[in-house]
Scaffold this motif. Structure first.
Motif, PDB file in Angstrom:
ATOM      1  N   GLN A  87       0.783  -1.115  -0.096  1.00 31.44           N
ATOM      2  CA  GLN A  87       0.149  -0.096  -0.118  1.00 31.44           C
ATOM      3  C   GLN A  87       0.856   1.304   0.009  1.00 31.44           C
ATOM      4  O   GLN A  87       0.419   2.301   0.327  1.00 31.44           O
ATOM      5  CB  GLN A  87      -1.066   0.044   1.262  1.00 31.44           C
ATOM      6  CG  GLN A  87      -0.180  -0.064   2.569  1.00 31.44           C
ATOM      7  CD  GLN A  87      -1.243   0.008   3.730  1.00 31.44           C
ATOM      8  OE1 GLN A  87      -1.849   0.982   3.512  1.00 31.44           O
ATOM      9  NE2 GLN A  87      -1.324  -0.668   4.595  1.00 31.44           N
ATOM     10  N   GLN A  88       2.097   0.996  -0.374  1.00 29.58           N
ATOM     11  CA  GLN A  88       2.957   2.164  -0.562  1.00 29.58           C
ATOM     12  C   GLN A  88       2.458   2.883  -1.816  1.00 29.58           C
ATOM     13  O   GLN A  88       2.154   2.519  -2.922  1.00 29.58           O
ATOM     14  CB  GLN A  88       4.627   2.044  -0.739  1.00 29.58           C
ATOM     15  CG  GLN A  88       4.828   1.266   0.517  1.00 29.58           C
ATOM     16  CD  GLN A  88       4.994   1.985   1.640  1.00 29.58           C
ATOM     17  OE1 GLN A  88       5.388   3.263   1.778  1.00 29.58           O
ATOM     18  NE2 GLN A  88       4.732   1.548   2.891  1.00 29.58           N
ATOM     19  N   ASN A  89       2.753   4.411  -1.970  1.00 23.82           N
ATOM     20  CA  ASN A  89       2.489   5.171  -3.141  1.00 23.82           C
ATOM     21  C   ASN A  89       3.498   4.991  -4.090  1.00 23.82           C
ATOM     22  O   ASN A  89       4.096   6.051  -4.411  1.00 23.82           O
ATOM     23  CB  ASN A  89       2.158   6.593  -2.843  1.00 23.82           C
ATOM     24  CG  ASN A  89       1.469   7.379  -3.916  1.00 23.82           C
ATOM     25  OD1 ASN A  89       1.145   6.872  -4.864  1.00 23.82           O
ATOM     26  ND2 ASN A  89       1.242   8.568  -3.600  1.00 23.82           N
ATOM     27  N   GLY A  97      -1.888   1.166  -7.978  1.00 23.89           N
ATOM     28  CA  GLY A  97      -1.679   2.635  -7.990  1.00 23.89           C
ATOM     29  C   GLY A  97      -2.121   3.079  -9.516  1.00 23.89           C
ATOM     30  O   GLY A  97      -2.893   4.164  -9.544  1.00 23.89           O
ATOM     31  N   GLN A 148      -3.371   6.688  -3.816  1.00 25.42           N
ATOM     32  CA  GLN A 148      -2.417   7.028  -3.370  1.00 25.42           C
ATOM     33  C   GLN A 148      -1.865   5.848  -2.259  1.00 25.42           C
ATOM     34  O   GLN A 148      -0.902   5.799  -1.715  1.00 25.42           O
ATOM     35  CB  GLN A 148      -2.379   8.091  -2.145  1.00 25.42           C
ATOM     36  CG  GLN A 148      -2.645   9.550  -3.169  1.00 25.42           C
ATOM     37  CD  GLN A 148      -2.646  10.805  -2.130  1.00 25.42           C
ATOM     38  OE1 GLN A 148      -2.541  10.725  -0.943  1.00 25.42           O
ATOM     39  NE2 GLN A 148      -2.371  12.200  -2.822  1.00 25.42           N
ATOM     40  N   LYS A 149      -2.867   4.915  -2.350  1.00 22.90           N
ATOM     41  CA  LYS A 149      -2.622   3.755  -1.170  1.00 22.90           C
ATOM     42  C   LYS A 149      -2.452   2.459  -2.030  1.00 22.90           C
ATOM     43  O   LYS A 149      -2.743   1.426  -1.387  1.00 22.90           O
ATOM     44  CB  LYS A 149      -3.765   3.828  -0.222  1.00 22.90           C
ATOM     45  CG  LYS A 149      -3.601   4.779   0.805  1.00 22.90           C
ATOM     46  CD  LYS A 149      -4.725   4.588   1.944  1.00 22.90           C
ATOM     47  CE  LYS A 149      -4.138   3.575   2.958  1.00 22.90           C
ATOM     48  NZ  LYS A 149      -5.087   3.126   3.766  1.00 22.90           N
ATOM     49  N   GLY A 150      -1.870   2.386  -3.141  1.00 21.97           N
ATOM     50  CA  GLY A 150      -1.360   1.192  -3.653  1.00 21.97           C
ATOM     51  C   GLY A 150      -2.361   0.304  -3.859  1.00 21.97           C
ATOM     52  O   GLY A 150      -3.598   0.530  -4.430  1.00 21.97           O
ATOM     53  N   ASP A 188      -6.419   0.696  -2.521  1.00 21.02           N
ATOM     54  CA  ASP A 188      -7.374   1.551  -2.978  1.00 21.02           C
ATOM     55  C   ASP A 188      -8.098   0.661  -4.000  1.00 21.02           C
ATOM     56  O   ASP A 188      -9.412   1.057  -4.420  1.00 21.02           O
ATOM     57  CB  ASP A 188      -6.691   2.550  -3.872  1.00 21.02           C
ATOM     58  CG  ASP A 188      -6.206   3.640  -3.117  1.00 21.02           C
ATOM     59  OD1 ASP A 188      -6.942   3.846  -1.804  1.00 21.02           O
ATOM     60  OD2 ASP A 188      -5.310   4.323  -3.356  1.00 21.02           O
TER      61      ASP A 188
END
Lengths: 155, 254
Positions: free
Chosen positions: A81-83, B58, B64-66, B69
């Motif tokens: 969940q990293q951007n 993404g 923004q939360k990979g 989301d």
């Protein structure tokens, strides 16, 4: 009971994070200052106290260590969940700043990580370290060497 | 049918995340054994997988939360979020050797200091090289090189421009990603194989997600030592970023 271990972990985490928040307020910082680190120290203190007062009950140990074994899967979920898109698309200024920072800090680890090593002590605790590594890696098997602190020792 | 499966995944989000991460771990361990004879840690491969999924997520959602989301994978956000991450990090402290940690305390403090100043200087120099000459922007980008939380906290406190904030956050995130992927590659070279160097590593690298991922991929037994120092890093950065560092930049640049 297993839940006592989980609850002990929860209480240490809550107190630690609360103290970290208090530090933040006291220092006028919009962040938690070291809450997790303080929680870790509380948990270490709890372990030492328990071992000195009649040993570590297996339930408590199981409750805490289960969450330690979940560490790597949780880190994988964290990575997922990293951007990453923003990080990759940041352009040259982002890439140069990040790469140079990491390279410099790696070099600094190489320099100061060697300061004041005590190889004798390291060799003494090698077994305990390996055991801890196995627990965190989720590869601990029943029958592997037990926690040396299951028997009280001087710290 | 497909719709019903989707419904189950959304309703049971955390449970679904356990299943998904378990599958990623299983696949990674199998690949580690099969293709690298165990030389590359399964957890290192799993973390790279995680980052790749985050990239795909993404791109798909523009969020923004990979992966988190994507609605069916929302549970990943809870499982890998700050709450459970910190809970698991605290749990690893159970495996710490007290004597070793106490002996390395001073080294930890030294590395925390260096780990805040060095990235900031690098960030400032790069910002200057790219034509930023006002104290607020330069400080914000420098703070982003400390961690991706210090960057926006500092920028918000100083009232930085939103493009500068975005650069600052991206620098911090990329730093975390590089630490996660790069640590196992350089571990031997920088002597990262004992609790002392792990504590120095935690303080110098700082970024909790980077350190957590990097050490997990390198050698799990080092995790609690690195985490012990790294968790102080963001707080210290947020303390000095908008204050001492900003004042120093303003004094230097007039």
């Amino acid at each position: 009971m297993t839940v006592f271990g989980v609850a002990l972990l929860a209480v240490c985490t809550l107190i630690g994070v609360f103290i970290g928040d208090l530090f933040g307020v006291a220092l006028h910082v919009k962040a938690n200052v070291g809450g997790v680190g303080i929680a870790m120290m509380l948990l270490i203190a709890a372990r030492v106290w328990l071992t000195r007062h009649g040993g570590l009950p297996p339930g408590i140990k199981l409750g805490v260590e289960f969450w330690a074994t979940m560490y790597i899967p949780i880190v994988v979920a964290m990575a997922a969940q990293q951007n990453v898109v923003a990080a990759v698309r940041g352009g040259p200024i982002v890439v140069i700043a990040a790469v140079a920072t990491v390279a410099l800090c790696f070099a600094a680890v190489a320099l100061i990580g060697r300061l004041g090593r005590d190889r004798k002590h390291e060799a003494e605790v090698e077994g305990e370290l390996e055991r801890g590594g196995k627990v965190i890696a989720g590869a601990f098997q029943p029958g592997d060497p037990e926690h040396p602190t299951a028997t009280p020792k001087e710290v | 049918m497909l719709h019903m499966i989707e419904h189950v995944f959304i309703e049971q989000s955390l449970v679904a995340a356990f299943g998904v991460v378990g599958a990623v771990m299983w696949l990674s361990l199998a690949m580690s054994r099969r293709f690298t004879a165990g030389r590359v840690h399964g957890s290192a491969i799993a973390i790279v997988f995680g980052l790749a999924l985050a990239y795909a997520g993404g791109l798909m959602t523009g969020g923004q939360k990979g992966l988190a989301d994507v609605p069916v994978f929302a549970g990943i956000g809870l499982m890998g979020g700050a709450m459970l991450r910190d809970f698991a990090i605290v749990a690893t402290a159970f495996e710490v050797d007290v004597v070793e940690a106490r002996k390395a305390g001073l080294l930890g403090v030294l590395s925390l200091g260096l780990g805040t100043i060095l990235p900031f200087i690098v960030g400032v120099l790069v910002a200057l090289a790219f034509g930023y000459h006002d104290a607020v922007s330069v400080t914000t980008i420098g703070a982003g090189a400390i961690t991706y939380i210090v960057g926006p906290v500092t920028g918000a406190a100083l009232g930085a421009d939103s493009t500068v904030m975005a650069l600052s956050i991206a620098t911090g995130v990329l730093k975390a990603v590089i630490v996660m992927v790069g640590t196992p590659l350089v571990a031997r070279m920088i002597g990262l194989d004992n609790p002392r160097s792990a504590m120095a590593f935690g303080g110098l690298m700082g970024t909790v997600s980077g350190v957590a991922g990097g050490l997990a991929a390198t050698d799990p037994k080092l995790v609690p030592y690195g985490a012990l120092t790294a968790t102080f890093h963001t707080g210290i950065g947020c303390l000095v970023g908008p204050s001492i560092f900003y004042l120093a930049m303003r004094a230097l640049m007039g």
